[in-house]
Design an enzyme around this catalytic site. Structure first.
Site, PDB file in Angstrom:
ATOM      1  N   SER A  83      21.221  74.512  34.172  1.00 29.97           N
ATOM      2  CA  SER A  83      21.059  72.852  34.072  1.00 29.97           C
ATOM      3  C   SER A  83      20.498  72.601  33.247  1.00 29.97           C
ATOM      4  O   SER A  83      19.721  73.433  31.937  1.00 29.97           O
ATOM      5  CB  SER A  83      20.942  72.460  35.460  1.00 29.97           C
ATOM      6  OG  SER A  83      21.487  71.032  35.063  1.00 29.97           O
ATOM      7  N   ASP A 143      32.841  70.248  34.566  1.00 35.29           N
ATOM      8  CA  ASP A 143      31.128  69.983  34.838  1.00 35.29           C
ATOM      9  C   ASP A 143      31.368  68.061  34.177  1.00 35.29           C
ATOM     10  O   ASP A 143      31.240  67.912  33.658  1.00 35.29           O
ATOM     11  CB  ASP A 143      30.448  69.825  33.653  1.00 35.29           C
ATOM     12  CG  ASP A 143      29.012  70.165  34.258  1.00 35.29           C
ATOM     13  OD1 ASP A 143      28.734  69.069  35.140  1.00 35.29           O
ATOM     14  OD2 ASP A 143      28.458  71.479  33.961  1.00 35.29           O
ATOM     15  N   HIS A 167      29.427  71.261  37.703  1.00 41.12           N
ATOM     16  CA  HIS A 167      28.308  71.758  36.894  1.00 41.12           C
ATOM     17  C   HIS A 167      28.056  73.352  37.712  1.00 41.12           C
ATOM     18  O   HIS A 167      27.151  73.454  37.023  1.00 41.12           O
ATOM     19  CB  HIS A 167      27.922  70.506  37.823  1.00 41.12           C
ATOM     20  CG  HIS A 167      25.875  70.948  36.930  1.00 41.12           C
ATOM     21  ND1 HIS A 167      26.409  71.170  34.915  1.00 41.12           N
ATOM     22  CD2 HIS A 167      24.507  71.037  37.246  1.00 41.12           C
ATOM     23  CE1 HIS A 167      24.686  71.446  35.259  1.00 41.12           C
ATOM     24  NE2 HIS A 167      24.082  71.450  36.373  1.00 41.12           N
TER      25      HIS A 167
END
Length: 724
Positions: A593, A668, A700
């Site tokens: 991320s 995602d 995600h």
């Protein structure tokens, strides 16, 4: 701050049967090797006693001050099962263990929830009579069920609309919106930024229901391909990208007596954020933090709950960077005209005492501690308790503040991360903590004399089972010459300073996250441990921008995400490169991320350091990220074109050097796949090779058994490129 704390755990590594973690244990290890603890501990209301479950989860125990905290069984699961069967003969309810989520209503009654085949029930159990009664019941398939304070009514969602059901089963329809993109009562508002975790709030008297109404019909639809049919389909989500049209949110109140809805007059512009929503104890007013889209100006407004009319702005807060409200107001239990408000406007997140006219009565902040968890009040309402970050964010401690004087006392002392609470009398502290050398310790501290009674001292759960590497805390100074940075270094098993080892740097680097704390294992993840056991030096540093260090530590990243963060990471990386046992030709980096963004940034902007890297779910260009998070830190692309250009990695793909594996979830909804796909395309144009792997069904984060597959892939990728 302690400059260096070393834990040598290899002394028992020669014990028979010890081994390394398996790749499966990188995911399931935290449960398998959890230090011994007690579950469901709670102070008994109006009593110097606390309860908890026994190790079998079948019985509730009580420990009292007058009995020197010796455990005594007071309720068994069998007791509850019999009492529930007698109270609800028409439904089948099977308890597998004693409910872990329970509350003390008084010193003789507990409350808990159970589900049967027909309904979900809130049960009140009388300990002295061993009797249960149903406090409330609702159908057990209600979405986002929100019970009123008296449990007499429950609001829930039916699709995008709200309904209410009472104890007689009577239903009331609150909203009837049918337009695609209009959603009522959901907590999925402003993409759950600003601490938002609720979408509906009952007034204290249960007559009024306050709720969010979100209109995202004007927000661009974003397609997520679905692969579960022969011909793939598309699932559309509403995704407001930075600088584009955002959702429009209002707050509505439904009056259960009149059946009418009114709207709070929160005014223009429509693209603003409505946060820290709080009912006044009188039921007459609602307080709302109204934050502008630029997120640099907050107004705490007061509204009439009967008409929705704006009453007044109690106070305003502005910043040259951003204002980020996270917690609703907390009213004093003994004074409904005063409340606590949390903000870091003076440098460190602290409590401020205001009255309902907006007058600041007292700043209750203390030194440079950062309030992380408000714990409540003593029985008289004269003192408040909170857990706060100390020692440059490395530790968590419990504090007591006298509301009238502001005098603050730290109630826990031993270094480490404490999760503590105070009995209603204020005399005893139930303290659970760990640190690098302590897996878990639970004790009761008598504030009179500061005497501690041990309840549990957990042993090392790895002893005799798994070899643990050495873990060190390190402290560095940021390139600004004054800011301390916390780091953790983990050494390979049987470490030999005369050998050279490959390195894996694991990082995140973004806001609201902290990877290095003085807790058990120092915050080390099980995959990090696995890599260290398999011959890697593993290094992690919390750069400026990360959590629990105060306003200035965070705000330095404004409009230039990744720049100050990389500068800090390079301090740690240069330290590693100075070590004689580091193989500087075989260094790798891994992040997910924001950490994926950091990984990709270092692989392009400082491309002579790492031979291999893994970037999971990476942000590649902030113009593709959503408004609420992205614009807080970067402003809009129109306002900050230089910052977006500088931080974008799409225009730096030609600088990629080394082996880069990008991993992304095809579903995602946070960092949409377009980020990595566009970067791959840019690499193709630039003639740069990049490795890519997609998890078709994951969002995600890659979860469950597939996470084992992911960690196995990452480990093998580093082995392929970094091990000679």
């Amino acid at each position: 701050m302690r400059k260096l704390l070393i834990l040598f755990l290899l002394s028992s590594s020669v014990a028979y049967g010890q081994r390394k973690l398996t790749i499966d244990e990188t995911v399931f290890g935290p449960g398998k090797f959890a230090p011994k603890t007690i579950t469901g501990s709670k102070w008994v209301k109006n009593s110097d006693a606390f309860s908890s479950l026994d190790s079998t989860y079948q019985n509730l125990l009580i420990r009292e001050a007058k009995s020197n905290w010796q455990a005594k069984q007071i309720i068994s699961k069998a007791d509850l099962q019999s009492a529930i069967a007698a109270a609800i003969p028409s439904d089948k309810i099977e308890l597998r263990r004693f409910p872990t989520s329970y509350d003390w209503i008084d010193a003789n009654t507990i409350s808990f929830d159970v589900s049967g085949e027909k309904k979900a029930y809130n049960i009140h159990y009388d300990l002295s009579k061993k009797q249960a009664k149903v406090a409330s019941s609702v159908p057990n398939d209600l979405e986002s069920a929100t019970a009123s304070n008296s449990q007499s009514k429950t609001a829930y969602l039916n699709g995008n609309n709200i309904e209410i059901i009472d104890q007689n089963g009577t239903k009331v329809i609150v909203t009837k919106d049918t337009v695609d993109g209009i959603v009522n009562g959901t907590d999925k508002v402003h993409r759950n930024e600003f601490g938002i975790d609720k979408g509906m709030w009952w007034s204290p008297n249960d007559k009024l229901l306050l709720y969010y109404r979100k209109d995202e019909s004007m927000v661009t639809k974003y397609p997520l391909p679905q692969w579960d049919t022969r011909v793939a389909t598309v699932k559309d989500i509403r995704y407001p990208m930075a600088g584009m049209k955002s959702e429009e949110v209002t707050l509505q109140i439904f009056n259960t007596e009149t059946g009418k809805n009114i709207q709070l007059q929160t005014g223009e512009p429509k693209e603003q954020y409505l946060t820290i929503v709080t009912w006044d104890p009188s039921n007459e007013f609602v307080y709302v933090g109204v934050l502008n889209r630029g997120q640099d100006h907050l107004k705490l407004n007061k509204y009439n709950a009967q008409t929705g009319a704006f009453v007044k702005t109690l106070f305003e807060e502005s910043s040259t960077t951003w204002v980020e409200p996270q917690q609703p107001l907390v009213f004093l239990p003994n004074n409904p005209k005063q409340f606590l408000y949390q903000t870091d406007k003076d440098g460190f997140n602290a409590l401020y005492l205001y009255d309902t006219e907006g007058k600041l009565i007292r700043n209750l902040g203390y030194k440079d501690v950062v309030v992380t968890n408000f714990q409540g009040f003593d029985s008289k309402g004269n003192k408040a308790y909170y857990v706060a970050a100390t020692n440059n964010g490395m530790e968590r401690h419990l504090f007591e503040v006298d509301i009238k004087s502001g005098k603050t006392t730290q109630l826990t002392e031993t270094n480490g991360v404490h999760n503590a609470s105070v009995s209603s009398s204020g005399q005893y502290v139930l303290d659970q903590y760990s640190n690098l050398s302590t897996p878990n310790k639970i004790q009761v501290i008598n504030k009179k004399g500061n005497k501690a009674s041990s309840i549990l001292q957990a042993s090392n759960p790895f002893d005799g089972k798994v070899d643990l590497p050495n873990i060190e805390f390190k402290s560095f100074t940021s390139p600004d010459g004054q800011t301390p940075l916390n780091a953790r270094i983990t050494y390979p098993l049987n470490f030999d300073q005369n050998k050279k080892y490959p390195v894996m740097v694991y990082l995140y680097g973004g806001s609201h996250a902290q990877l290095v704390t003085d807790r058990w294992l120092g915050g080390l993840g099980y995959f990090d441990m696995y890599m260290a056991q398999n011959g890697y030096i593993v290094f992690t540093l919390d750069n400026r921008g990360s959590d629990a260090r105060g306003r200035d530590f965070t705000r330095v990243t404004h409009r230039n995400l990744g720049e100050a963060e990389m500068a800090d990471q390079l301090v740690g990386i240069n330290y590693l490169k100075s070590l004689p046992y580091v193989d500087t030709e075989n260094m790798g980096i891994f992040g997910w991320s924001y950490g994926g963004f950091m990984t990709s940034s270092l692989m392009t902007k400082h491309n002579d350091i790492f031979k291999a890297a893994v970037a999971g779910g990476p942000v590649m260009d902030w113009k593709y990220y959503e408004i609420m998070y992205g614009e807080r830190y970067m402003d809009t692309p129109q306002e900050n074109p230089e910052g977006y250009e500088k931080t974008s990695l799409l225009n730096k793909s030609d600088k990629l050097n080394g082996h880069l594996l990008i991993i992304h979830g095809a579903q995602d909804p946070v960092v949409v796949q377009q980020h990595s796909m566009d970067f791959v395309q840019k690499c193709i144009v630039a003639g740069k090779q990049v490795d890519y792997f997609l998890y078709p069904t994951h969002e995600h984060n890659v979860m469950g058994k597939d996470r084992i597959h992911m960690y196995d892939k990452i480990a093998k990728y580093f082995d392929l490129h970094l091990k000679k």
